[in-house]
Design a protein around this motif. Sequence first.
Motif, PDB file in Angstrom:
ATOM      1  N   SER A   2      -3.259   6.349   9.528  1.00 20.62           N
ATOM      2  CA  SER A   2      -1.814   6.369   9.288  1.00 20.62           C
ATOM      3  C   SER A   2      -1.036   6.545  10.584  1.00 20.62           C
ATOM      4  N   ALA A  20       5.934  -3.854   7.796  1.00 22.87           N
ATOM      5  CA  ALA A  20       5.072  -3.360   6.715  1.00 22.87           C
ATOM      6  C   ALA A  20       4.933  -4.397   5.612  1.00 22.87           C
ATOM      7  N   PHE A  69       0.641   0.026   8.527  1.00 22.05           N
ATOM      8  CA  PHE A  69       1.081   0.501   7.223  1.00 22.05           C
ATOM      9  C   PHE A  69       0.855  -0.552   6.146  1.00 22.05           C
ATOM     10  N   ILE A 120      -1.813  -0.060   2.961  1.00 18.07           N
ATOM     11  CA  ILE A 120      -1.295   0.019   1.593  1.00 18.07           C
ATOM     12  C   ILE A 120      -1.857  -1.112   0.749  1.00 18.07           C
ATOM     13  N   ARG A 125      -4.070  -0.356  -2.729  1.00 16.60           N
ATOM     14  CA  ARG A 125      -3.484  -0.571  -4.060  1.00 16.60           C
ATOM     15  C   ARG A 125      -4.549  -0.787  -5.129  1.00 16.60           C
ATOM     16  N   ALA A 134      -3.217   4.534  -0.472  1.00 12.89           N
ATOM     17  CA  ALA A 134      -1.960   3.797  -0.375  1.00 12.89           C
ATOM     18  C   ALA A 134      -0.766   4.718  -0.167  1.00 12.89           C
ATOM     19  N   THR A 135      -0.895   5.977  -0.604  1.00 13.77           N
ATOM     20  CA  THR A 135       0.257   6.883  -0.561  1.00 13.77           C
ATOM     21  C   THR A 135       0.501   7.463   0.820  1.00 13.77           C
ATOM     22  N   GLY A 147       2.467   5.395   3.176  1.00 10.62           N
ATOM     23  CA  GLY A 147       3.816   5.298   2.632  1.00 10.62           C
ATOM     24  C   GLY A 147       4.649   6.532   2.921  1.00 10.62           C
ATOM     25  N   LEU A 166       5.657   6.366   6.561  1.00 12.18           N
ATOM     26  CA  LEU A 166       6.705   5.359   6.722  1.00 12.18           C
ATOM     27  C   LEU A 166       8.037   5.882   6.208  1.00 12.18           C
ATOM     28  N   PHE A 167       8.004   6.548   5.055  1.00 10.28           N
ATOM     29  CA  PHE A 167       9.238   7.113   4.488  1.00 10.28           C
ATOM     30  C   PHE A 167       9.867   8.141   5.432  1.00 10.28           C
TER      31      PHE A 167
END
Length: 303
Positions: free
Chosen positions: A96, A237, A253, A257, A261, A271-272, A275, A278-279
Amino acid sequence: MASADTFAPAPTRAQSRSIAARIWRLALSSVEFRIGLVVFVVLLLAALLYPEISGIDPTKMSIRDKMTPPVFLGEGWTWAHPLGTDQLGRDMLARSLVGLRYSILIGLTTTVLMLMVGALIGLVAGYYGKSIDTVLMRLTDAQLSIPMIILAITILGVSRPTIPSIILVLGLAGWPVYARVMRSTIMAERKKEYVRGAMVLGATDLRIMFTLLLPLVLPPMAFVAVLDVARMMIFEAVLGFLGLGVQPPTPTFGNIIADGRKYLLNAWWIATMPGVFLFLTLTSINLMGASLERARNSIYGGA
């Protein structure tokens, strides 16, 4: 002939730097900007330092450790992989953070390229006007009619995506907005007395454009461009998720992801986790960008 004394003096570079410094200080006084800056710096340092300091290879596979859960789940975890591992036993924290490194690199570089190309085209169009302006603005309109993501998918779909090619495609697809803003600003500045005074004194067009006008109008545009860094990171992404970004085994990213999935039911962290990173990064950049834009509008609105 009018004397140069009848014209307003040109804004100096020191004055331009002063305006930029005022925008920065005003933004820095807001809580949102400080929070965004702290979060972004922490994430950036982690992305740059953790994979090197830890010595963990984000591409190293270990089938024995596959789908190890994160430490906070409380069962089957290990401190060797605090955020767990993916379906091939690769460390999720390292992957990540390396993905974050590439995402920030592509976002920043793409935004700089968009700003440079758009500013140059808008500068020439706004200064010369007439037929040159017409040709350049029709070119800009044609570019605006093609959605950026469609153009990127079309070009990258027929070539092997690499970091330079992704930056080039996104950068050349996103410049029209900057060209239009620069053009309108230059058209307004060109009518002012300090530009007329420089013409009377015999300054060349290139000297007026690149020593008087560009240093004056570029810094405020650069502050607003901070928000586009987040937008370019999202595009990167999306391209990675579609298989058109940086190709595996390099972790990004999008491709992390996309791989994760398939395992949302029994290994949702694959996948989380990217994310979440990135968030947090996008939120921190948006907080800083919005604060800078408000500061810029406050200074120019009160000018």
